[in-house]
Design an enzyme around this catalytic site. Structure first.
Site, short mmCIF file in Angstrom:
data_model
loop_
_atom_site.label_atom_id
_atom_site.label_comp_id
_atom_site.label_asym_id
_atom_site.label_seq_id
_atom_site.Cartn_x
_atom_site.Cartn_y
_atom_site.Cartn_z
N GLU A 13 0.90 -1.27 0.00
CA GLU A 13 -0.15 -0.10 0.12
C GLU A 13 0.80 1.25 0.06
O GLU A 13 0.71 2.14 0.78
CB GLU A 13 -0.85 0.02 1.23
CG GLU A 13 -1.76 -1.30 1.03
CD GLU A 13 -2.95 -1.31 1.95
OE1 GLU A 13 -3.04 -0.33 2.82
OE2 GLU A 13 -3.72 -2.28 1.93
N GLU A 54 -13.19 -9.18 8.26
CA GLU A 54 -12.02 -8.41 8.17
C GLU A 54 -11.46 -9.30 9.58
O GLU A 54 -11.79 -9.67 10.25
CB GLU A 54 -12.10 -6.88 9.09
CG GLU A 54 -10.99 -6.57 9.69
CD GLU A 54 -9.70 -6.37 8.54
OE1 GLU A 54 -10.07 -5.39 7.65
OE2 GLU A 54 -8.55 -7.11 8.89
N GLU A 77 -8.91 4.86 -0.69
CA GLU A 77 -9.08 4.88 0.62
C GLU A 77 -7.88 5.81 1.29
O GLU A 77 -8.26 6.49 2.28
CB GLU A 77 -9.17 3.60 1.34
CG GLU A 77 -8.04 2.90 1.34
CD GLU A 77 -8.54 1.39 1.88
OE1 GLU A 77 -9.60 0.88 1.85
OE2 GLU A 77 -7.31 0.61 2.61
C1 NOJ Z 1 -8.59 -1.83 5.17
C2 NOJ Z 1 -9.49 -2.23 3.75
O1 NOJ Z 1 -8.73 -1.64 2.54
C3 NOJ Z 1 -10.66 -1.39 3.98
O2 NOJ Z 1 -11.45 -1.49 2.51
C4 NOJ Z 1 -11.60 -1.69 5.16
O3 NOJ Z 1 -12.56 -0.90 5.29
C5 NOJ Z 1 -10.88 -1.72 6.38
N1 NOJ Z 1 -9.32 -2.37 6.36
C6 NOJ Z 1 -11.48 -2.44 7.49
O4 NOJ Z 1 -11.55 -3.60 7.31
CA CA Z 2 -6.31 -1.83 2.51
#
Ligand code: NOJ
Ligand code: CA
Length: 702
Positions: A172, A410, A503
């Site tokens: 990332e 997650e 994001e």
């Molecule tokens: C990182 C992910 O890339 C994102 O899309 C997600 O909202 C968060 N983690 C929480 O799981």
């Molecule tokens: Ca991520």
């Protein structure tokens, strides 16, 4: 046709052995030569026409157990074969893919006892080379440990490189563009942990001063760690470096076994690198008995509102919670929980109204109060909803409107915990009519000491795709190892993140405007990315002035539309909130219309780090979509519509940056116009700084 054309009987290292002519295989412009160096070690070299791509480079594997394949090796024989076939992907950028290559298998043997054998299999395509090591079944070598791989990619000159730091746990990063001699990851802030100043990740994109574009990556990463590259700045030599396991060794294997393919894509035209199918062709066809349940799709989600600090994943503002023994209904709700039944219904209504297939809901399940950063094993159970998320009611509500909920798992990096609970979690999905899951691996991995990109985790991702396939479930993996074309084998593996997505604009300095012009040349070479495009409210202070100070997406709104075409994925999010789209129904129309599965793709113009213009024809339909993006520089792009069916008229709807638009000053200024075009038309598009344009083309009178 099997043909023995070289048999070397002389002992390794003898003068006569050195003098023997190299093995040569050529297809179109790409020529491969395999030989041995002065030390008797096997080598390869690649040329494109008269230009060197890879100078003589070493091959080899160092084993932890006994003599490996690092020293001199005899060549005991070789075979070639030609393959020219076509196949149809379950989904993709084109309907039919040609797999045309010449294969050379080289048999190697240690000259001394125990005389262990190794094969190297090369495939030469018109747009590059793939090769892998194969350890055949043999007496005296059954279980073995790869300590390191000795593959080199010696480049002939100090190319321009588009790179991110080698980090065993994350991709990332924003890309740095520099000469190979200037690769130095030291000043770059680590996402997880950087390994060494000269270590970079693949896909590595290179541009030579002589006009060649070269991409180095791997295909079919199975039961093996990811390959990174160590750059020798003075000699422009790259050496493979395998991500270590918790014990320090790279891979635990049993013969017969083979490594992933090492891939070199080469062309003198940048668009041809983007169009290459070499990596997909080096993957195995799917063994899934049926694939009709796999559906490319668009989705919205209770997601961005958490990233822009408008809502929370967690239900209560408590920490130090244990999964076992917590009565979630007794916690005091924080009043900001995004995944509440009423809010999810709002997204379902929006998806139904606009013909989007799914609604992702993050933060629906218990555990988010205490999920990140503690290297804790028991965080989530993947089956217990928060008290304000009524899964049965929502599932029925969605079904009545023809929408599906998308599951979210997650794992917080606790993969032991996830593997123990996968069966129950997938049964829960089936019971509640979920068809797809977004998984995530934020944080440090458990088993402790393993890395996101090591052999153990590679096996986990592949196992997860296979297991989900048995349940006829689709998956989108975040924080997984970067893809290597395995979506051919597991077509339910629709996308991965494994790069710096949109994001990052919400909670960091963000992604520079050039980012999206580099990703297709790097990360996307291995497979689709869940980039989460479609952010319309570019300045994020609008959602939360205090927490989002100065934060923004580093593109114009029109460029966000173009990303649906330039950034291929069969699963595309309309990532912004419904209220952001409701302010711009005319621009949102493009997101509603654009396809996610294609019969044909034409890369009309591309230069890494600068611009990309792509046209695609919707699968089974006659409409085309064009996306054009630029970096921070304004640019004019001329589109020739010669890809359209001759003699037919199309209505083009052009979504472009308005006059005076720019990513930083005036990002939401766009204009929409319609005009008739045919295959003879051309169109000039004016792209703003950090801007873009999207076009939909519909045949008239049909
Ligand atoms: C990182 C992910 O890339 C994102 O899309 C997600 O909202 C968060 N983690 C929480 O799981
Ligand atoms: Ca991520």
């Amino acid at each position: 046709m099997r043909q023995y054309f070289w048999l070397l009987l002389l002992p390794a290292g003898s003068a006569a052995a050195q003098a023997t002519a190299p093995l040569t295989v050529q297809l179109a412009n790409v020529r491969l030569q395999v030989a041995r160096n002065a030390a008797g070690q096997p080598t390869y070299a690649v040329q494109f026409g008269s230009k060197p791509v890879i100078n003589t480079s070493r091959l080899g594997l160092a084993l932890a157990d006994g003599p490996g394949f690092e020293g001199p090796l005899e060549i005991t024989g070789s075979e070639t074969k030609d393959v020219d076939e076509t196949w149809n992907p379950v989904w993709g950028e084109v309907k039919t893919i040609r797999n045309h290559y010449r294969q050379l298998t080289v048999h190697l043997r240690q000259p001394q006892q125990p005389g262990r054998r190794l094969d190297v299999v090369f495939r030469v395509f018109a747009d590059g080379v793939g090769f892998r090591y194969e350890v055949p079944r043999q007496p005296g070598l059954s279980y073995f440990t790869v300590q390191q791989e000795l593959t080199e990619f010696n480049l002939p000159a100090n190319h321009k490189a588009f790179w991110i730091p080698g980090d065993y746990d994350s991709n990332e990063y924003a890309y740095t563009t520099s000469r190979l001699s200037e690769v130095n990851t030291t000043p770059i802030e680590a996402i997880q942990q950087k390994a060494s100043p000269h270590r970079v990740q693949t896909p590595l994109m290179l541009k030579a001063d002589n006009g060649l574009y070269v991409n180095i990556h791997e295909a079919a990463l199975v039961n093996y760690p990811a390959m990174m590259l160590d750059v020798a700045p003075a000699t422009y030599s790259l050496r493979s470096h395998l991500v270590p396991s918790a014990t320090g060794a790279a891979a635990y294997l049993q013969a017969p076994e083979h490594t992933p393919w090492r891939t070199i894509v080469v062309s003198d035209k940048a668009p041809e690198v983007l169009a290459s199918k070499l990596i997909l062709n080096l993957n195995e066809p799917t063994q899934f008995p049926t694939t009709s349940w796999i559906k490319p799709q668009k989705f919205v989600g209770v997601w961005w509102e958490m990233h822009v600090n408008k809502a929370s994943w967690n239900y209560a503002d408590t920490s130090n919670i244990k999964l076992a023994g917590t009565d979630w209904s007794r916690l005091r709700p924080n009043g900001r929980h995004g995944a509440n039944t009423a809010n999810v219904k709002r997204y379902i209504d929006f998806a139904a109204q606009h013909g989007l297939q799914s609604v992702l809901v993050e933060g629906w399940n218990v555990g988010w109060e205490d999920w990140a950063g503690n290297w804790k094993e028991e965080v989530f159970d993947f089956v217990t909803p928060y008290p304000d998320f009524n899964v049965t009611e929502l599932q029925q509500y969605a079904a009545a409107k023809g929408v599906q909920l998308m599951m979210h798992h997650e794992t917080s990096g606790s993969v032991t915990n996830y593997e123990r609970r996968q069966d129950a979690a997938y049964r829960f999905m089936k019971e509640h009519n979920y068809a797809a899951v977004k998984t995530g691996y934020v944080g440090r991995i458990i088993p402790r000491g393993e890395h996101h990109d090591g052999q153990w985790m590679v096996n986990h991702y592949n196992h997860t795709a296979a297991l989900l396939g048995q349940h006829e479930l689709m998956v989108d993996m975040h924080e997984a190892v970067r893809p290597t074309g395995l979506h051919r084998t597991y077509p339910n593996w629709l996308a991965s993140e494994a790069a710096r997505g949109n994001e990052f604009n919400a909670w960091s300095t963000g992604n520079p405007p050039e980012h999206e012009t580099i990703l297709p040349f790097t990360r996307l070479m291995g497979g689709p990315m869940d980039y989460t495009p479609g952010i319309f409210r570019i300045k994020l202070e609008a959602w939360n002035p205090a927490q989002n100070k100065g934060r923004q997406v580093h593109t114009t709104l029109a460029k966000q539309l173009a990303l649906y075409v330039t950034m291929y994925s069969p699963v595309q999010m309309a990532a912004d909130l419904p209220e952001a789209y409701e302010q711009h129904p005319d621009a949102f129309q493009f997101i509603k219309d654009v396809a996610v599965d294609w019969d044909d793709t034409r890369i009309l113009a591309a230069e890494p780090g600068e611009y990309i213009t792509t046209a695609r024809k919707a699968k089974g339909r006659e409409d085309w979509y064009v996306g054009s993006i630029t970096d921070e520089n304004p640019r004019q792009q001329t589109i020739k519509f010669d890809f359209l069916t001759p003699g037919r008229q199309y209505e083009a709807t052009i979504y472009a940056d308005a006059k005076g638009a720019s990513w930083d000053q005036n990002p939401e200024a766009y204009q929409i116009r319609k005009q008739k075009v045919s295959s003879k038309s051309t169109l000039k598009l004016q792209l703003a700084p950090g801007g873009g344009a999207a076009i939909s083309l519909r045949p008239i009178g049909r």
